[in-house]
Scaffold this motif. Structure first.
Motif, mmCIF file in Angstrom:
data_model
loop_
_atom_site.group_PDB
_atom_site.id
_atom_site.type_symbol
_atom_site.label_atom_id
_atom_site.label_comp_id
_atom_site.label_asym_id
_atom_site.label_seq_id
_atom_site.Cartn_x
_atom_site.Cartn_y
_atom_site.Cartn_z
ATOM 1 N N PRO A 200 0.810 -1.218 0.000
ATOM 2 C CA PRO A 200 0.000 0.000 0.000
ATOM 3 C C PRO A 200 0.845 1.271 0.000
ATOM 4 O O PRO A 200 0.477 2.272 -0.619
ATOM 5 C CB PRO A 200 -0.822 -0.130 1.285
ATOM 6 C CG PRO A 200 -0.949 -1.610 1.493
ATOM 7 C CD PRO A 200 0.363 -2.167 1.042
ATOM 8 N N GLU A 201 1.981 1.229 0.678
ATOM 9 C CA GLU A 201 2.857 2.402 0.712
ATOM 10 C C GLU A 201 3.412 2.702 -0.684
ATOM 11 O O GLU A 201 3.497 3.869 -1.108
ATOM 12 C CB GLU A 201 4.005 2.171 1.693
ATOM 13 C CG GLU A 201 3.593 2.126 3.164
ATOM 14 C CD GLU A 201 2.799 0.877 3.535
ATOM 15 O OE1 GLU A 201 2.969 -0.161 2.849
ATOM 16 O OE2 GLU A 201 1.999 0.953 4.496
ATOM 17 N N GLU A 202 3.787 1.670 -1.414
ATOM 18 C CA GLU A 202 4.276 1.870 -2.786
ATOM 19 C C GLU A 202 3.152 2.356 -3.697
ATOM 20 O O GLU A 202 3.373 3.179 -4.594
ATOM 21 C CB GLU A 202 4.869 0.566 -3.313
ATOM 22 C CG GLU A 202 6.177 0.181 -2.631
ATOM 23 C CD GLU A 202 6.625 -1.233 -2.967
ATOM 24 O OE1 GLU A 202 7.843 -1.463 -3.024
ATOM 25 O OE2 GLU A 202 5.751 -2.106 -3.179
ATOM 26 N N LEU A 203 1.938 1.865 -3.447
ATOM 27 C CA LEU A 203 0.800 2.334 -4.231
ATOM 28 C C LEU A 203 0.576 3.826 -4.039
ATOM 29 O O LEU A 203 0.261 4.547 -4.985
ATOM 30 C CB LEU A 203 -0.470 1.574 -3.838
ATOM 31 C CG LEU A 203 -0.665 0.169 -4.426
ATOM 32 C CD1 LEU A 203 -1.922 -0.465 -3.848
ATOM 33 C CD2 LEU A 203 -0.752 0.235 -5.942
ATOM 34 N N ARG A 204 0.718 4.300 -2.812
ATOM 35 C CA ARG A 204 0.509 5.736 -2.552
ATOM 36 C C ARG A 204 1.496 6.592 -3.335
ATOM 37 O O ARG A 204 1.188 7.717 -3.726
ATOM 38 C CB ARG A 204 0.639 6.027 -1.053
ATOM 39 C CG ARG A 204 -0.486 5.457 -0.225
ATOM 40 C CD ARG A 204 -0.462 5.966 1.201
ATOM 41 N NE ARG A 204 -1.337 5.160 2.040
ATOM 42 C CZ ARG A 204 -2.655 5.273 2.084
ATOM 43 N NH1 ARG A 204 -3.253 6.166 1.308
ATOM 44 N NH2 ARG A 204 -3.370 4.504 2.892
ATOM 45 N N GLU A 205 2.672 6.060 -3.565
ATOM 46 C CA GLU A 205 3.680 6.809 -4.316
ATOM 47 C C GLU A 205 3.363 6.845 -5.812
ATOM 48 O O GLU A 205 3.736 7.789 -6.498
ATOM 49 C CB GLU A 205 5.062 6.178 -4.109
ATOM 50 C CG GLU A 205 5.580 6.284 -2.676
ATOM 51 C CD GLU A 205 6.917 5.590 -2.510
ATOM 52 O OE1 GLU A 205 7.444 5.058 -3.530
ATOM 53 O OE2 GLU A 205 7.443 5.574 -1.378
ATOM 54 N N ARG A 206 2.633 5.828 -6.305
ATOM 55 C CA ARG A 206 2.423 5.716 -7.749
ATOM 56 C C ARG A 206 1.009 6.109 -8.199
ATOM 57 O O ARG A 206 0.793 6.378 -9.384
ATOM 58 C CB ARG A 206 2.711 4.279 -8.194
ATOM 59 C CG ARG A 206 4.158 3.856 -7.946
ATOM 60 C CD ARG A 206 4.468 2.523 -8.607
ATOM 61 N NE ARG A 206 4.357 2.591 -10.061
ATOM 62 C CZ ARG A 206 4.552 1.556 -10.864
ATOM 63 N NH1 ARG A 206 4.882 0.374 -10.345
ATOM 64 N NH2 ARG A 206 4.426 1.675 -12.175
ATOM 65 N N LEU A 207 0.050 6.109 -7.285
ATOM 66 C CA LEU A 207 -1.319 6.460 -7.643
ATOM 67 C C LEU A 207 -1.643 7.865 -7.165
ATOM 68 O O LEU A 207 -1.338 8.230 -6.028
ATOM 69 C CB LEU A 207 -2.315 5.479 -7.017
ATOM 70 C CG LEU A 207 -2.275 4.028 -7.488
ATOM 71 C CD1 LEU A 207 -3.330 3.218 -6.750
ATOM 72 C CD2 LEU A 207 -2.490 3.936 -8.994
ATOM 73 N N ALA A 208 -2.293 8.636 -8.012
ATOM 74 C CA ALA A 208 -2.726 9.986 -7.610
ATOM 75 C C ALA A 208 -4.065 9.947 -6.890
ATOM 76 O O ALA A 208 -4.420 10.892 -6.193
ATOM 77 C CB ALA A 208 -2.815 10.892 -8.848
ATOM 78 N N VAL A 209 -4.805 8.866 -7.060
ATOM 79 C CA VAL A 209 -6.107 8.771 -6.429
ATOM 80 C C VAL A 209 -5.933 8.367 -4.960
ATOM 81 O O VAL A 209 -5.189 7.436 -4.637
ATOM 82 C CB VAL A 209 -7.000 7.753 -7.180
ATOM 83 C CG1 VAL A 209 -6.415 6.366 -7.156
ATOM 84 C CG2 VAL A 209 -8.393 7.734 -6.595
ATOM 85 N N PRO A 210 -6.583 9.055 -4.032
ATOM 86 C CA PRO A 210 -6.482 8.653 -2.616
ATOM 87 C C PRO A 210 -7.241 7.352 -2.380
ATOM 88 O O PRO A 210 -8.217 7.051 -3.056
ATOM 89 C CB PRO A 210 -7.122 9.831 -1.863
ATOM 90 C CG PRO A 210 -8.033 10.477 -2.857
ATOM 91 C CD PRO A 210 -7.407 10.274 -4.202
ATOM 92 N N PHE A 211 -6.774 6.576 -1.404
ATOM 93 C CA PHE A 211 -7.450 5.319 -1.092
ATOM 94 C C PHE A 211 -7.277 4.978 0.369
ATOM 95 O O PHE A 211 -6.426 5.551 1.064
ATOM 96 C CB PHE A 211 -6.930 4.183 -1.980
ATOM 97 C CG PHE A 211 -5.468 3.871 -1.805
ATOM 98 C CD1 PHE A 211 -5.031 3.047 -0.771
ATOM 99 C CD2 PHE A 211 -4.515 4.414 -2.670
ATOM 100 C CE1 PHE A 211 -3.686 2.770 -0.621
ATOM 101 C CE2 PHE A 211 -3.168 4.131 -2.527
ATOM 102 C CZ PHE A 211 -2.753 3.304 -1.489
ATOM 103 N N ARG A 212 -8.082 4.044 0.832
ATOM 104 C CA ARG A 212 -7.936 3.525 2.187
ATOM 105 C C ARG A 212 -7.794 2.008 2.091
ATOM 106 O O ARG A 212 -8.158 1.403 1.088
ATOM 107 C CB ARG A 212 -9.133 3.906 3.060
ATOM 108 C CG ARG A 212 -10.462 3.346 2.623
ATOM 109 C CD ARG A 212 -11.614 3.970 3.414
ATOM 110 N NE ARG A 212 -12.880 3.288 3.184
ATOM 111 C CZ ARG A 212 -13.655 3.461 2.133
ATOM 112 N NH1 ARG A 212 -13.284 4.310 1.180
ATOM 113 N NH2 ARG A 212 -14.792 2.806 2.010
ATOM 114 N N HIS A 213 -7.270 1.400 3.149
ATOM 115 C CA HIS A 213 -7.108 -0.051 3.125
ATOM 116 C C HIS A 213 -7.226 -0.605 4.533
ATOM 117 O O HIS A 213 -7.290 0.139 5.506
ATOM 118 C CB HIS A 213 -5.754 -0.440 2.509
ATOM 119 C CG HIS A 213 -4.558 0.033 3.286
ATOM 120 N ND1 HIS A 213 -3.959 -0.711 4.264
ATOM 121 C CD2 HIS A 213 -3.871 1.215 3.206
ATOM 122 C CE1 HIS A 213 -2.926 -0.027 4.747
ATOM 123 N NE2 HIS A 213 -2.859 1.124 4.146
#
Length: 213
Positions: A200-213
């Motif tokens: 999830p941390e790597e996803l936050r760096e690559r995705l501009a869309v906010p998300f929760r998990h």
């Protein structure tokens, strides 16, 4: 922790197949989504619909099973299951538009965090539009799953805050299934259900869309 990945196309198709409830009436979009048919449990009572006029479609046909007159909407030879039925193209689209399908699985160029779908045209001048029945399925099916890569070949994300390609439907996608993870989308934004080969941390760096998990 993420599971090993990213998933291959067949592994992703198998993952989507597990999410389809028993007894569902399902349409599989042209391209990669058709692979889901090969991973459905034959005892689950799932009935496949194809927009060129067939109900009760089976997995892809191989070898001596191939009948050139028996294909899905993508012109791929398929098998038929006991009780399969054939009907006019107009009746097939009436099934889609009338809310008679429980699930459809579509490919996409982009999906937004609120579930907007763009899958028929990139807007490029030399691109060939491919509307097909996607607009009818996007608004007619009770649940819309998208099967796609999370990142394009240039590394740009295909799950985005806002679609920049022409829309197929608005707020219609409930789940985005990708090689790097499965995401729920909707009015509440994006929720990460699973990840494959990425945290999830790597996803936050690559995705501009906010998300929760």
């Amino acid at each position: 922790m993420s599971a090993p990945g990213p998933l291959t196309t067949d592994a992703l198709a198998a993952r989507i197949a597990r999410d389809i409830p028993d007894g569902s009436y399902v349409n599989l979009g042209i391209g990669q989504p058709t692979r889901v048919a090969d991973h459905l449990d034959p005892d689950a009572g799932i009935v496949l619909h194809t927009e060129n006029g067939m109900l009760g479609m089976g997995p892809a046909a191989v070898g001596g099973e191939i009948d050139p007159d028996l294909t899905n909407a993508g012109k791929v030879p398929v098998t038929e299951l006991p009780g399969a039925a054939y009907f006019h193209h107009a009746d097939s689209f009436a099934t889609m538009r009338g809310g008679h399908l429980d699930v459809c699985v579509l490919g996409a160029f982009q999906v937004s965090g609120r579930g907007d779908l763009a899958n028929w045209h990139t807007g490029a001048p030399d691109a060939v539009p491919a509307v097909g029945g996607a607009m009818d399925l996007a608004i007619g099916a009770r649940r819309v799953y998208v099967m796609m890569r999370l990142f394009a070949r240039d590394g740009s994300p295909e799950l985005v805050p806002r679609c920049t390609y022409p829309l197929t439907g608005t707020a219609c996608v409930s789940r985005v299934c990708t090689d790097h993870g499965v995401f729920a989308t909707g009015p509440g934004g994006v929720r990460v259900l699973e990840t494959y080969g990425i945290t999830p941390e790597e996803l936050r760096e690559r995705l501009a869309v906010p998300f929760r998990h």
